[in-house]
Design a protein around this motif. Structure first.
Motif, PDB file in Angstrom:
ATOM      1  N   ALA A 200      46.060  47.990  32.904  1.00 33.67           N
ATOM      2  CA  ALA A 200      44.620  47.762  32.754  1.00 33.67           C
ATOM      3  C   ALA A 200      43.960  47.834  34.124  1.00 33.67           C
ATOM      4  O   ALA A 200      44.453  47.229  35.085  1.00 33.67           O
ATOM      5  N   PHE A 201      42.871  48.595  34.205  1.00 35.15           N
ATOM      6  CA  PHE A 201      42.145  48.767  35.452  1.00 35.15           C
ATOM      7  C   PHE A 201      40.662  48.501  35.221  1.00 35.15           C
ATOM      8  O   PHE A 201      40.092  48.955  34.226  1.00 35.15           O
ATOM      9  N   ASN A 202      40.058  47.805  36.147  1.00 32.73           N
ATOM     10  CA  ASN A 202      38.608  47.647  36.160  1.00 32.73           C
ATOM     11  C   ASN A 202      37.965  48.926  36.694  1.00 32.73           C
ATOM     12  O   ASN A 202      38.620  49.704  37.401  1.00 32.73           O
ATOM     13  N   PRO A 203      36.683  49.124  36.415  1.00 31.38           N
ATOM     14  CA  PRO A 203      35.981  50.250  37.047  1.00 31.38           C
ATOM     15  C   PRO A 203      36.132  50.169  38.572  1.00 31.38           C
ATOM     16  O   PRO A 203      36.101  49.079  39.149  1.00 31.38           O
ATOM     17  N   GLU A 204      36.315  51.311  39.178  1.00 27.61           N
ATOM     18  CA  GLU A 204      36.421  51.465  40.629  1.00 27.61           C
ATOM     19  C   GLU A 204      37.697  50.899  41.239  1.00 27.61           C
ATOM     20  O   GLU A 204      37.818  50.846  42.460  1.00 27.61           O
ATOM     21  N   ASP A 205      38.693  50.474  40.428  1.00 28.82           N
ATOM     22  CA  ASP A 205      39.993  50.082  40.977  1.00 28.82           C
ATOM     23  C   ASP A 205      40.696  51.347  41.463  1.00 28.82           C
ATOM     24  O   ASP A 205      41.128  52.175  40.658  1.00 28.82           O
ATOM     25  N   ALA A 206      40.812  51.502  42.758  1.00 34.99           N
ATOM     26  CA  ALA A 206      41.483  52.677  43.312  1.00 34.99           C
ATOM     27  C   ALA A 206      42.981  52.569  43.060  1.00 34.99           C
ATOM     28  O   ALA A 206      43.572  51.506  43.251  1.00 34.99           O
ATOM     29  N   HIS A 207      43.584  53.657  42.605  1.00 31.94           N
ATOM     30  CA  HIS A 207      45.011  53.677  42.297  1.00 31.94           C
ATOM     31  C   HIS A 207      45.542  55.105  42.421  1.00 31.94           C
ATOM     32  O   HIS A 207      44.781  56.058  42.492  1.00 31.94           O
ATOM     33  N   ASP A 208      46.855  55.226  42.479  1.00 30.56           N
ATOM     34  CA  ASP A 208      47.522  56.523  42.503  1.00 30.56           C
ATOM     35  C   ASP A 208      48.600  56.490  41.433  1.00 30.56           C
ATOM     36  O   ASP A 208      48.634  55.556  40.624  1.00 30.56           O
TER      37      ASP A 208
ATOM     38  N   SER B 144      39.713  56.663  41.559  1.00 29.47           N
ATOM     39  CA  SER B 144      39.236  55.578  40.695  1.00 29.47           C
ATOM     40  C   SER B 144      38.399  56.186  39.579  1.00 29.47           C
ATOM     41  O   SER B 144      38.072  57.373  39.595  1.00 29.47           O
ATOM     42  N   HIS B 145      38.079  55.363  38.603  1.00 26.01           N
ATOM     43  CA  HIS B 145      37.248  55.767  37.474  1.00 26.01           C
ATOM     44  C   HIS B 145      36.065  54.810  37.402  1.00 26.01           C
ATOM     45  O   HIS B 145      36.151  53.667  37.848  1.00 26.01           O
TER      46      HIS B 145
ATOM     47  N   THR C  80      42.634  40.437  37.146  1.00 26.15           N
ATOM     48  CA  THR C  80      43.899  39.790  37.495  1.00 26.15           C
ATOM     49  C   THR C  80      45.093  40.560  36.965  1.00 26.15           C
ATOM     50  O   THR C  80      46.184  40.459  37.509  1.00 26.15           O
ATOM     51  N   ALA C  81      44.919  41.394  35.935  1.00 28.47           N
ATOM     52  CA  ALA C  81      46.030  42.158  35.386  1.00 28.47           C
ATOM     53  C   ALA C  81      46.507  43.247  36.338  1.00 28.47           C
ATOM     54  O   ALA C  81      47.634  43.702  36.256  1.00 28.47           O
ATOM     55  N   CYS C  82      45.667  43.667  37.262  1.00 24.50           N
ATOM     56  CA  CYS C  82      46.024  44.737  38.195  1.00 24.50           C
ATOM     57  C   CYS C  82      46.619  44.191  39.476  1.00 24.50           C
ATOM     58  O   CYS C  82      47.150  44.931  40.273  1.00 24.50           O
ATOM     59  N   GLY C  83      46.545  42.959  39.714  1.00 27.89           N
ATOM     60  CA  GLY C  83      47.131  42.504  40.945  1.00 27.89           C
ATOM     61  C   GLY C  83      46.601  41.187  41.328  1.00 27.89           C
ATOM     62  O   GLY C  83      46.898  40.495  42.168  1.00 27.89           O
TER      63      GLY C  83
END
Length: 120
Positions: A71-79, A39-40, A117-120
């Motif tokens: 688009a990701f929020n801060p701390e959205d864990a992803h790979d 995450s970032h 909501t854009a991430c899931g």
């Protein structure tokens, strides 16, 4: 601008950082590189230029093909990884929450919810 040299298979990355501002940009092409779950601490916005990349975020699988925006929020864990052997080229910008908050003022909460909501 910081640039990493060509990697195996023609993979490359280019980074830019804004001195004194919480902003970082990346332009990259990957064929075999895999991002493990991470995450970032920033808002992250990206666009896939060529090919397609697959990733998991908030427990759901996603694919970003050419022309699609992420688009990701801060701390959205992803790979992330290439969806096919040809790989993908993409651009990503990471913007510190304080910069977004300062720019949006009172609308910051609505913005945060919209990105969520854009991430899931």
């Amino acid at each position: 601008m910081a640039t990493r040299g060509d990697r195996a298979g023609g993979e490359w990355t280019r980074y830019r950082r804004s001195p004194g501002q919480p902003v970082e940009a990346m332009h990259a092409h990957f064929e075999r590189h895999v991002y493990h779950r991470h995450s970032h601490d920033t808002y992250s916005f990206g666009v896939t230029d060529e090919g397609a990349q697959s990733f998991t975020c908030r427990g759901a699988g996603h694919t970003s093909a050419a022309g699609m925006v992420m688009a990701f929020n801060p701390e959205d864990a992803h790979d992330g990884h290439a969806s096919s052997a040809g790989g993908f080229t993409y651009r990503m910008v990471h913007i510190g929450p304080e910069l977004i908050r300062d720019a949006l003022g009172d609308a910051f909460g609505r913005f945060r919810d919209a990105v969520r909501t854009a991430c899931g």
